[in-house]
Design a protein around this motif. Structure first.
Motif, PDB file in Angstrom:
ATOM      1  N   ILE A 188      85.798  59.270  43.464  1.00 38.21           N
ATOM      2  CA  ILE A 188      85.007  58.090  43.093  1.00 38.21           C
ATOM      3  C   ILE A 188      83.768  58.504  42.302  1.00 38.21           C
ATOM      4  O   ILE A 188      82.866  59.174  42.818  1.00 38.21           O
ATOM      5  N   ASP A 189      83.747  58.089  41.029  1.00 37.25           N
ATOM      6  CA  ASP A 189      82.605  58.368  40.150  1.00 37.25           C
ATOM      7  C   ASP A 189      81.658  57.170  40.231  1.00 37.25           C
ATOM      8  O   ASP A 189      82.076  56.033  40.024  1.00 37.25           O
ATOM      9  N   THR A 190      80.414  57.424  40.574  1.00 36.24           N
ATOM     10  CA  THR A 190      79.479  56.305  40.798  1.00 36.24           C
ATOM     11  C   THR A 190      78.431  56.215  39.679  1.00 36.24           C
ATOM     12  O   THR A 190      78.304  57.124  38.861  1.00 36.24           O
ATOM     13  N   ALA A 191      77.674  55.133  39.710  1.00 34.42           N
ATOM     14  CA  ALA A 191      76.618  54.942  38.710  1.00 34.42           C
ATOM     15  C   ALA A 191      75.443  55.849  39.031  1.00 34.42           C
ATOM     16  O   ALA A 191      75.167  56.143  40.189  1.00 34.42           O
ATOM     17  N   GLY A 192      74.750  56.289  37.990  1.00 32.35           N
ATOM     18  CA  GLY A 192      73.530  57.064  38.211  1.00 32.35           C
ATOM     19  C   GLY A 192      72.399  56.457  37.403  1.00 32.35           C
ATOM     20  O   GLY A 192      72.648  55.702  36.456  1.00 32.35           O
ATOM     21  N   ARG A 193      71.186  56.722  37.782  1.00 34.41           N
ATOM     22  CA  ARG A 193      70.019  56.273  36.988  1.00 34.41           C
ATOM     23  C   ARG A 193      69.335  57.511  36.454  1.00 34.41           C
ATOM     24  O   ARG A 193      69.583  58.616  36.909  1.00 34.41           O
ATOM     25  N   LEU A 194      68.417  57.283  35.526  1.00 33.96           N
ATOM     26  CA  LEU A 194      67.741  58.428  34.920  1.00 33.96           C
ATOM     27  C   LEU A 194      66.750  59.086  35.875  1.00 33.96           C
ATOM     28  O   LEU A 194      66.404  60.233  35.730  1.00 33.96           O
ATOM     29  N   ALA A 195      66.299  58.318  36.856  1.00 35.55           N
ATOM     30  CA  ALA A 195      65.430  58.911  37.880  1.00 35.55           C
ATOM     31  C   ALA A 195      65.834  58.301  39.216  1.00 35.55           C
ATOM     32  O   ALA A 195      66.478  57.249  39.248  1.00 35.55           O
ATOM     33  N   VAL A 196      65.466  58.994  40.277  1.00 30.70           N
ATOM     34  CA  VAL A 196      65.804  58.481  41.609  1.00 30.70           C
ATOM     35  C   VAL A 196      65.100  57.146  41.809  1.00 30.70           C
ATOM     36  O   VAL A 196      63.898  57.042  41.586  1.00 30.70           O
ATOM     37  N   ASP A 197      65.836  56.099  42.154  1.00 33.07           N
ATOM     38  CA  ASP A 197      65.159  54.849  42.514  1.00 33.07           C
ATOM     39  C   ASP A 197      65.835  54.215  43.729  1.00 33.07           C
ATOM     40  O   ASP A 197      66.965  54.564  44.079  1.00 33.07           O
TER      41      ASP A 197
END
Ligand code: GDP
Length: 295
Positions: A188-197
């Motif tokens: 399962i490939d999940t969404a990521g953000r540019l910084a931890v939020d």
């Protein structure tokens, strides 16, 4: 890989290698140089200091000063300690489920999608495994497409549900699809953000809780140095992940993340990414990495 660190450690140990007899003074000087080399490679100062203190204690305990080949003995002590620091033994991933569910976590751009494809390829080549890739980035249609491209490259089916905004529902549907179609591994490939939020952390925690994966992997870009270690800490606090994937070790990374991450989160590095191609993946062996670093 780690050329600068290798050169610096080689220079540091060079003095000892040449001596038939060595003194406490040049052991201390050498270890100071070793510490400097580690800090230059982006290893946290405290980890580097503990490292050289341990080597020093072991050296004194083993009577290095009166040994037949003291230089070689010191090099071996440094190598053994470096191996321990990076994790000791290599550790595989848990594939005991049917299907085994593997959840990817990490920031956007860390290399999750690429690694998902590499892992699917790696497992597919084992013949007994039939992986299914799952696209769970509900924010970026481009990310879903990217996983389809990757899946096509490695000849592995990709499950996606564009328009569905609920990653938990997608994951569950994917696992059901895997069961019906004989897939024994679900990646399962999940969404990521540019910084931890907080929103991202809540989302991945919810997926984690709902599907109870057999293996949760944290993917991190080794080029980000000490930031990689900090991000690992944050994700580990939320997910208690099982292992780390260090990507982009083919670039001119200084190596600090590879050396420090295990001692900070106490989780093994399981694979390393060494390029953009689907076969640029290596199982991480701490001893081989230490050999490589110390030449
Ligand atoms: P994601 O946002 O976490 O899914 O990251 P991607 O898988 O899209 O990777 C981001 C970029 O890093 C892409 O351009 C990849 O080709 C590249 N990349 C991923 N892994 C590696 C690696 O091990 N080495 C190199 N050189 N590039 C990589």
């Amino acid at each position: 890989m780690f050329d600068s660190l290798s050169d610096k450690l080689d220079n540091a140990l060079h003095v000892l290698k040449g001596h038939g007899q060595i003194t406490e003074v040049n052991v201390a000087e050498t270890l100071k140089e070793v510490r400097r080399a580690l800090v230059d490679a982006d290893v946290n100062y405290k980890i580097a200091k503990d490292f050289t203190n341990t080597v020093k204690e072991k050296a004194l305990g083993q009577d290095v000063l009166t040994a037949l080949k003291p230089g070689q003995m010191m090099v071996k002590l440094v190598k053994d300690e470096l191996t321990q620091l990076m994790g000791g033994e290599a550790e595989g991933i848990n594939l005991s489920g049917d299907p085994s569910v593997i959840l990817m976590s990490g920031l956007q751009g860390s290399g999750k999608t690429t690694f998902s494809g590499k892992l699917a390829n790696f497992l597919k080549n084992k013949k007994t495994k039939k992986p299914l890739l799952v696209a769970c980035d509900v924010y970026r249609p481009a990310a879903i497409n990217q996983l389809h491209v990757v899946g096509e490259q490695v000849g592995v089916e990709v499950f996606s549900d564009e328009g569905n905004q609920d990653p938990v529902a997608i994951s569950k549907a994917a696992i059901a699809h895997a069961k019906q179609n004989g897939h024994n591994v679900v990646i399962i490939d999940t969404a990521g953000r540019l910084a931890v939020d907080e929103a991202m952390m809540t989302e991945i925690s919810n997926i984690h809780e709902a599907i109870q994966p057999h293996e949760t992997l944290f993917v991190v870009d080794s080029m980000t140095g000490q930031d990689a270690v900090n991000t690992a800490k944050t994700f580990n606090e939320r997910l208690n992940f099982d292992g780390v994937i260090l990507t982009k070790l083919d670039g001119d990374t200084r190596g600090g993340a590879a050396i420090s991450i295990k001692s900070v989160v106490n989780k093994p590095i399981k694979f390393i990414g060494t390029g953009e191609k689907m076969d640029a993946l290596d199982v991480f062996y701490p001893d081989r990495m230490a050999d490589r670093i110390l030449g």
